[in-house]
Design an enzyme around this catalytic site. Sequence first.
Site, PDB file in Angstrom:
ATOM      1  CG  ASP A 198       0.085  -0.243   2.072  1.00 47.49           C
ATOM      2  OD1 ASP A 198       0.756   0.220   2.312  1.00 47.49           O
ATOM      3  OD2 ASP A 198      -0.403  -0.978   3.374  1.00 47.49           O
ATOM      4  CG  ASP A 230       1.329   4.296   4.671  1.00 46.81           C
ATOM      5  OD1 ASP A 230       0.345   3.743   4.302  1.00 46.81           O
ATOM      6  OD2 ASP A 230       2.112   3.732   5.005  1.00 46.81           O
ATOM      7  CG  ASP A 254       9.434   0.572  12.523  1.00 47.04           C
ATOM      8  OD1 ASP A 254       9.640   1.348  11.111  1.00 47.04           O
ATOM      9  OD2 ASP A 254       8.832  -0.223  12.029  1.00 47.04           O
TER      10      ASP A 254
HETATM   11  P1  ATP Z   1       3.929  -3.316   4.509  1.00 48.45           P
HETATM   12  O1  ATP Z   1       3.094  -2.364   4.821  1.00 48.45           O
HETATM   13  O2  ATP Z   1       4.753  -3.568   4.177  1.00 48.45           O
HETATM   14  O3  ATP Z   1       3.796  -4.131   6.189  1.00 48.45           O
HETATM   15  P2  ATP Z   1       5.038  -0.420   6.164  1.00 48.45           P
HETATM   16  O4  ATP Z   1       6.892  -0.400   6.555  1.00 48.45           O
HETATM   17  O5  ATP Z   1       3.954  -0.214   5.160  1.00 48.45           O
HETATM   18  O6  ATP Z   1       5.337  -2.129   5.590  1.00 48.45           O
HETATM   19  P3  ATP Z   1       3.042   0.535   8.291  1.00 48.45           P
HETATM   20  O7  ATP Z   1       2.552  -0.612   9.112  1.00 48.45           O
HETATM   21  O8  ATP Z   1       2.311  -0.059   6.603  1.00 48.45           O
HETATM   22  O9  ATP Z   1       4.319  -0.768   7.448  1.00 48.45           O
HETATM   23  O10 ATP Z   1       3.297   1.179   8.318  1.00 48.45           O
HETATM   24  C1  ATP Z   1       3.866   2.900   7.583  1.00 48.45           C
HETATM   25  C2  ATP Z   1       5.162   2.954   7.749  1.00 48.45           C
HETATM   26  O11 ATP Z   1       4.933   3.742   9.609  1.00 48.45           O
HETATM   27  C3  ATP Z   1       6.253   1.776   8.873  1.00 48.45           C
HETATM   28  O12 ATP Z   1       7.165   2.287   7.298  1.00 48.45           O
HETATM   29  C4  ATP Z   1       6.337   3.352   9.327  1.00 48.45           C
HETATM   30  O13 ATP Z   1       7.610   4.373   9.186  1.00 48.45           O
HETATM   31  C5  ATP Z   1       5.641   3.602  10.237  1.00 48.45           C
HETATM   32  N1  ATP Z   1       5.088   2.800  11.589  1.00 48.45           N
HETATM   33  C6  ATP Z   1       4.413   1.599  11.138  1.00 48.45           C
HETATM   34  N2  ATP Z   1       4.310   1.142  12.573  1.00 48.45           N
HETATM   35  C7  ATP Z   1       5.222   1.620  13.557  1.00 48.45           C
HETATM   36  C8  ATP Z   1       5.633   1.434  14.787  1.00 48.45           C
HETATM   37  N3  ATP Z   1       5.188   0.612  15.605  1.00 48.45           N
HETATM   38  N4  ATP Z   1       6.362   2.436  15.340  1.00 48.45           N
HETATM   39  C9  ATP Z   1       6.779   3.141  14.558  1.00 48.45           C
HETATM   40  N5  ATP Z   1       6.691   3.533  13.418  1.00 48.45           N
HETATM   41  C10 ATP Z   1       5.707   2.832  13.068  1.00 48.45           C
HETATM   42 MG    MG Z   2       2.412  -0.126   4.659  1.00 47.80          MG
END
Ligand code: ATP
Ligand code: MG
Length: 403
Positions: free
Chosen positions: A54, A56, A137
Amino acid sequence: MQPHLIARPDHIVSRRQISPAANKVLYGLKDAGYTAYLAGGGVRDLLLKRNPKDFDVATNATPEEVKKVFRNCRLIGRRFRLAHVYFHDETIEVSTFRAPTPATDEPASDSHVVTEAGLVVRDNVFGSPEEDALRRDFTVNALFYNIADFSIIDYANGMEDLNNRILRVIGDPETRFTEDPVRILRAIRFSASLDFSIEETARTAIRVQAPRLEDCSSSRLYEEIQKLLGCGKAGRVFELCRELDVFEHLFPEIGAWLNAPDGEGKTHWLEKTFKQIDRWNAAGFRVAPALIFALLFGEYHEWVAEQIAVKEGLSHADALQEATHRHIRQLCERIRIPKAVTHHIAEIMAGQPRFLKTTPKNAQRMLRHRSFLDAFLYFKFSARAANRHEKELAWWEEQRKKK
Ligand code: ATP
Ligand code: MG
């Protein structure tokens, strides 16, 4: 701090790889005069030539201002206020730049509550792009793609880590895992699915902080476990969970059983389960979460059932139901497994002794049952994993063909 800027000619992210919906949101915000960045996993995955799950968006517009720009927008979330912009086949999450989580000894303000354990339970403080990057993170999750000039903005040295395939925590790993222990599971998931190594101080911090997974919200744990199992590299996830002493804090009963002095060889069934999950995943086969849990816990449930049968004088079938029931009840105190899923697990397990009865009448009854396929898949898997019931399995395969 000045970020590293990587100009358009020096990186591979192009607008064509970004979904039309995400492009509309980025341009909508930019044309209304706001800063608009693609953020998080979307930028990371494009840089790694992977398909993002996705997209963001991060912006300096407040949620209310975002809502004014897009008609198809709703504000959501209590923990963090976010805007969702809806398109017919996609939803784009837009978050306003947020300030980092404060040190644990700072007084908690109204919108920022830190518990005694150092866990951040509520925050909604807006911040600068730099603060927003640094509250994320991992360094590779903190990269921005700026729609205004198509550059990558890197506040955390994420590009270098991305090129070296290193997952590095932003800030002090011990503190960051204390603030939010779910990050431990995210580290394991990203390391497994992206094939990144976890940087050494983070590995140490994971080992130390893993017991804190017990402080996590039970619904977040359930969600994250679903993601771990569904990431396509569940086999590697299991290896990392064992290596970093995380497994026993996710599933304490099974962890204790595996770690017991006679535990050797007990990971065989579990390893096979994780590999099977990945095979189903790769084939696009949507497996019921209940079947996955039943398989993960199956050998342990069968082992407990044997103990109960002897100690409490129960039949094999009753003992298996009882063992399943007790373990799931314990587990649900920490992981919010939906009721429908726990019922389904119980049905799958209750069905197992019935596969040993190879009569036409039993077959007729079983084949009509709504959980038949999942119960059968468990039976087939367990017959192969434990090298047993070969004749019965062949017989049931025949019955299924006749149906
Ligand atoms: P995917 O969607 O492929 O699982 P993602 O990195 O996009 O991976 P998301 O859960 O969609 O993960 O979160 C988007 C962004 O928000 C992350 O890339 C990170 O920068 C931030 N993020 C998400 N969860 C946390 C957390 N628990 N602590 C700190 N930052 C976070
Ligand atoms: Mg994501």
